[in-house]
Design a protein around this motif. Structure first.
Motif, PDB file in Angstrom:
ATOM      1  N   ASN A   1       0.811  -1.215   0.000  1.00 47.70           N
ATOM      2  CA  ASN A   1       0.000   0.000   0.000  1.00 47.70           C
ATOM      3  C   ASN A   1       0.849   1.272   0.000  1.00 47.70           C
ATOM      4  O   ASN A   1       0.506   2.267   0.649  1.00 47.70           O
ATOM      5  CB  ASN A   1      -0.970   0.008   1.191  1.00 47.70           C
ATOM      6  CG  ASN A   1      -2.140   0.945   0.967  1.00 47.70           C
ATOM      7  OD1 ASN A   1      -2.563   1.163  -0.172  1.00 47.70           O
ATOM      8  ND2 ASN A   1      -2.659   1.510   2.046  1.00 47.70           N
ATOM      9  N   VAL A   2       1.985   1.217  -0.697  1.00 48.70           N
ATOM     10  CA  VAL A   2       2.822   2.409  -0.896  1.00 48.70           C
ATOM     11  C   VAL A   2       2.411   3.038  -2.222  1.00 48.70           C
ATOM     12  O   VAL A   2       2.490   2.391  -3.277  1.00 48.70           O
ATOM     13  CB  VAL A   2       4.315   2.047  -0.926  1.00 48.70           C
ATOM     14  CG1 VAL A   2       5.160   3.295  -1.209  1.00 48.70           C
ATOM     15  CG2 VAL A   2       4.733   1.396   0.387  1.00 48.70           C
ATOM     16  N   LYS A   3       1.949   4.274  -2.187  1.00 53.61           N
ATOM     17  CA  LYS A   3       1.524   4.932  -3.420  1.00 53.61           C
ATOM     18  C   LYS A   3       2.747   5.303  -4.246  1.00 53.61           C
ATOM     19  O   LYS A   3       3.626   6.032  -3.775  1.00 53.61           O
ATOM     20  CB  LYS A   3       0.701   6.180  -3.106  1.00 53.61           C
ATOM     21  CG  LYS A   3       0.143   6.856  -4.357  1.00 53.61           C
ATOM     22  CD  LYS A   3      -0.744   8.041  -4.007  1.00 53.61           C
ATOM     23  CE  LYS A   3      -1.332   8.671  -5.266  1.00 53.61           C
ATOM     24  NZ  LYS A   3      -2.190   9.838  -4.948  1.00 53.61           N
ATOM     25  N   LEU A   4       2.817   4.807  -5.478  1.00 56.16           N
ATOM     26  CA  LEU A   4       3.927   5.097  -6.384  1.00 56.16           C
ATOM     27  C   LEU A   4       3.484   6.155  -7.378  1.00 56.16           C
ATOM     28  O   LEU A   4       2.511   5.960  -8.115  1.00 56.16           O
ATOM     29  CB  LEU A   4       4.358   3.823  -7.112  1.00 56.16           C
ATOM     30  CG  LEU A   4       5.415   3.986  -8.216  1.00 56.16           C
ATOM     31  CD1 LEU A   4       6.730   4.504  -7.639  1.00 56.16           C
ATOM     32  CD2 LEU A   4       5.630   2.660  -8.950  1.00 56.16           C
ATOM     33  N   ILE A   5       4.201   7.272  -7.404  1.00 56.24           N
ATOM     34  CA  ILE A   5       3.931   8.357  -8.347  1.00 56.24           C
ATOM     35  C   ILE A   5       5.150   8.500  -9.254  1.00 56.24           C
ATOM     36  O   ILE A   5       6.263   8.716  -8.776  1.00 56.24           O
ATOM     37  CB  ILE A   5       3.658   9.684  -7.626  1.00 56.24           C
ATOM     38  CG1 ILE A   5       2.404   9.560  -6.752  1.00 56.24           C
ATOM     39  CG2 ILE A   5       3.489  10.816  -8.626  1.00 56.24           C
ATOM     40  CD1 ILE A   5       2.131  10.788  -5.887  1.00 56.24           C
ATOM     41  N   GLU A   6       4.932   8.374 -10.566  1.00 51.58           N
ATOM     42  CA  GLU A   6       6.007   8.529 -11.544  1.00 51.58           C
ATOM     43  C   GLU A   6       5.750   9.802 -12.363  1.00 51.58           C
ATOM     44  O   GLU A   6       4.768   9.887 -13.096  1.00 51.58           O
ATOM     45  CB  GLU A   6       6.066   7.313 -12.466  1.00 51.58           C
ATOM     46  CG  GLU A   6       6.443   6.030 -11.725  1.00 51.58           C
ATOM     47  CD  GLU A   6       6.381   4.818 -12.611  1.00 51.58           C
ATOM     48  OE1 GLU A   6       7.435   4.423 -13.165  1.00 51.58           O
ATOM     49  OE2 GLU A   6       5.275   4.253 -12.749  1.00 51.58           O
ATOM     50  N   THR A   7       6.630  10.767 -12.223  1.00 55.31           N
ATOM     51  CA  THR A   7       6.395  12.061 -12.855  1.00 55.31           C
ATOM     52  C   THR A   7       6.526  11.987 -14.361  1.00 55.31           C
ATOM     53  O   THR A   7       5.935  12.802 -15.078  1.00 55.31           O
ATOM     54  CB  THR A   7       7.353  13.127 -12.299  1.00 55.31           C
ATOM     55  OG1 THR A   7       8.710  12.697 -12.501  1.00 55.31           O
ATOM     56  CG2 THR A   7       7.117  13.354 -10.823  1.00 55.31           C
ATOM     57  N   SER A   8       7.287  11.042 -14.898  1.00 55.41           N
ATOM     58  CA  SER A   8       7.447  10.933 -16.347  1.00 55.41           C
ATOM     59  C   SER A   8       6.118  10.567 -17.006  1.00 55.41           C
ATOM     60  O   SER A   8       5.806  11.031 -18.098  1.00 55.41           O
ATOM     61  CB  SER A   8       8.492   9.891 -16.707  1.00 55.41           C
ATOM     62  OG  SER A   8       8.147   8.611 -16.204  1.00 55.41           O
ATOM     63  N   SER A   9       5.301   9.762 -16.338  1.00 54.87           N
ATOM     64  CA  SER A   9       4.007   9.380 -16.897  1.00 54.87           C
ATOM     65  C   SER A   9       3.002  10.540 -16.820  1.00 54.87           C
ATOM     66  O   SER A   9       2.095  10.646 -17.644  1.00 54.87           O
ATOM     67  CB  SER A   9       3.440   8.163 -16.170  1.00 54.87           C
ATOM     68  OG  SER A   9       3.208   8.455 -14.803  1.00 54.87           O
ATOM     69  N   ARG A  10       3.190  11.438 -15.846  1.00 56.15           N
ATOM     70  CA  ARG A  10       2.288  12.583 -15.710  1.00 56.15           C
ATOM     71  C   ARG A  10       2.485  13.587 -16.813  1.00 56.15           C
ATOM     72  O   ARG A  10       1.583  14.362 -17.147  1.00 56.15           O
ATOM     73  CB  ARG A  10       2.521  13.274 -14.357  1.00 56.15           C
ATOM     74  CG  ARG A  10       2.045  12.454 -13.178  1.00 56.15           C
ATOM     75  CD  ARG A  10       2.733  12.903 -11.903  1.00 56.15           C
ATOM     76  NE  ARG A  10       2.567  14.315 -11.644  1.00 56.15           N
ATOM     77  CZ  ARG A  10       1.929  14.832 -10.610  1.00 56.15           C
ATOM     78  NH1 ARG A  10       1.339  14.050  -9.743  1.00 56.15           N
ATOM     79  NH2 ARG A  10       1.874  16.124 -10.421  1.00 56.15           N
ATOM     80  N   SER A  11       3.715  13.636 -17.384  1.00 58.76           N
ATOM     81  CA  SER A  11       4.021  14.666 -18.386  1.00 58.76           C
ATOM     82  C   SER A  11       3.674  14.243 -19.801  1.00 58.76           C
ATOM     83  O   SER A  11       3.859  15.003 -20.745  1.00 58.76           O
ATOM     84  CB  SER A  11       5.512  15.016 -18.311  1.00 58.76           C
ATOM     85  OG  SER A  11       6.323  13.871 -18.596  1.00 58.76           O
ATOM     86  N   ARG A  12       3.201  13.016 -19.993  1.00 55.67           N
ATOM     87  CA  ARG A  12       2.878  12.529 -21.337  1.00 55.67           C
ATOM     88  C   ARG A  12       1.552  13.090 -21.820  1.00 55.67           C
ATOM     89  O   ARG A  12       0.670  13.344 -21.044  1.00 55.67           O
ATOM     90  CB  ARG A  12       2.810  10.989 -21.329  1.00 55.67           C
ATOM     91  CG  ARG A  12       4.186  10.358 -21.156  1.00 55.67           C
ATOM     92  CD  ARG A  12       4.069   8.857 -20.970  1.00 55.67           C
ATOM     93  NE  ARG A  12       5.343   8.269 -20.618  1.00 55.67           N
ATOM     94  CZ  ARG A  12       5.497   7.038 -20.141  1.00 55.67           C
ATOM     95  NH1 ARG A  12       4.432   6.274 -19.946  1.00 55.67           N
ATOM     96  NH2 ARG A  12       6.676   6.587 -19.855  1.00 55.67           N
TER      97      ARG A  12
END
Length: 257
Positions: free
Chosen positions: A246-257
């Motif tokens: 239950n660790v939330k993983l946020i990847e900024t590269s996917s947000r910028s697509r």
């Protein structure tokens, strides 16, 4: 020093293999050996790499890259991570910000927040945030590392233990495939452990180069954090750990697509 795209890739190759050779790099990038030698000389002058005959090596797993060089590595990725982190932190919150160039990027992104209480053992963060009257800055006491302005040691640990805050922003010098969070200085690690223990929500910020590195001292486990923000997570075991715990993983590269 500003790293070019080629120099950034050279550093990444050196991290993964331990060393780079002039002739191999010249062939890989379709440039002259003289161009590569200049790149290596610039990187070694900035203390990112260490020159050897015919090429250069990456620093060993027992010694961190120099502070100014660390600031330049993955700089744009760290900026994006910092912006993503502050989106999780509301105005009116209390938080710890630990030592590190990525945690400093979080501090840079907090400028528009109000009524914050920021407790830090990072002189660079304190010096930046003191300029904003809507942010109260509390700085730990202890031994100041001349190399990067980090405050470490037992006095800093005792200071941190006086607080219980809403959020903690921590970094790591390396992340192992089993989820171990690693660093180089045991004095810094003790402060980081106190920060983790005294926050309600722990945010780990680390760019993807940290998956390619090793360090000798254990901070803790990825499973101890609530949110992990990175530019990209290329390690399947880390993704699984986040999902299973239950660790939330946020990847900024996917947000910028």
């Amino acid at each position: 020093m500003f790293l070019t795209d080629r120099q950034t890739e050279i550093v990444a190759i050196a991290k993964s293999s331990g060393r780079v050779l002039v002739e191999e790099l010249a062939s890989r990038f379709s440039v002259t050996p003289q161009t590569i030698r200049k790149d290596l000389n610039d990187l070694c002058d900035a203390q990112v790499l260490t020159r050897i005959h015919g090429g250069a090596t990456f620093p060993s797993g027992t010694e961190n890259v120099k502070y100014e060089a660390r600031r330049q590595i993955a700089a744009s990725e760290k900026q994006a991570i910092g912006i993503a982190a502050v989106e999780l932190i509301p105005s009116g919150a209390s938080l710890f910000i630990n030592i590190g160039t990525t945690t400093e990027a979080v501090g840079e992104a907090l400028a528009n927040h109000h009524e914050l209480m920021v407790i830090t053992n990072n002189i660079n963060v304190a010096n930046r945030l003191r300029l904003f009257p809507a942010i109260e800055v509390v700085i730990a006491g202890g031994v100041v590392r001349g190399s990067d302005g980090g405050i470490v040691g037992e006095a800093a640990v005792d200071f941190i233990r006086q607080f219980k805050v809403d959020y903690a922003v921590i970094g790591a010098s390396a992340i192992d495939v089993d989820g171990a969070l690693l660093d180089y200085d045991f004095r810094e690690v003790k402060v980081a452990q106190a920060i983790i223990a005294n926050a309600r929500h722990v945010i780990l910020v680390a760019d993807s180069t940290k998956f390619e590195r090793t360090a000798p001292v254990r901070i803790g486990q990825l499973t101890q954090v609530h949110t992990f923000i990175t530019d990209h997570c290329p390690v399947p075991s880390i993704r699984n750990l986040c999902l299973e715990n239950n660790v939330k993983l946020i990847e900024t590269s996917s947000r910028s697509r």
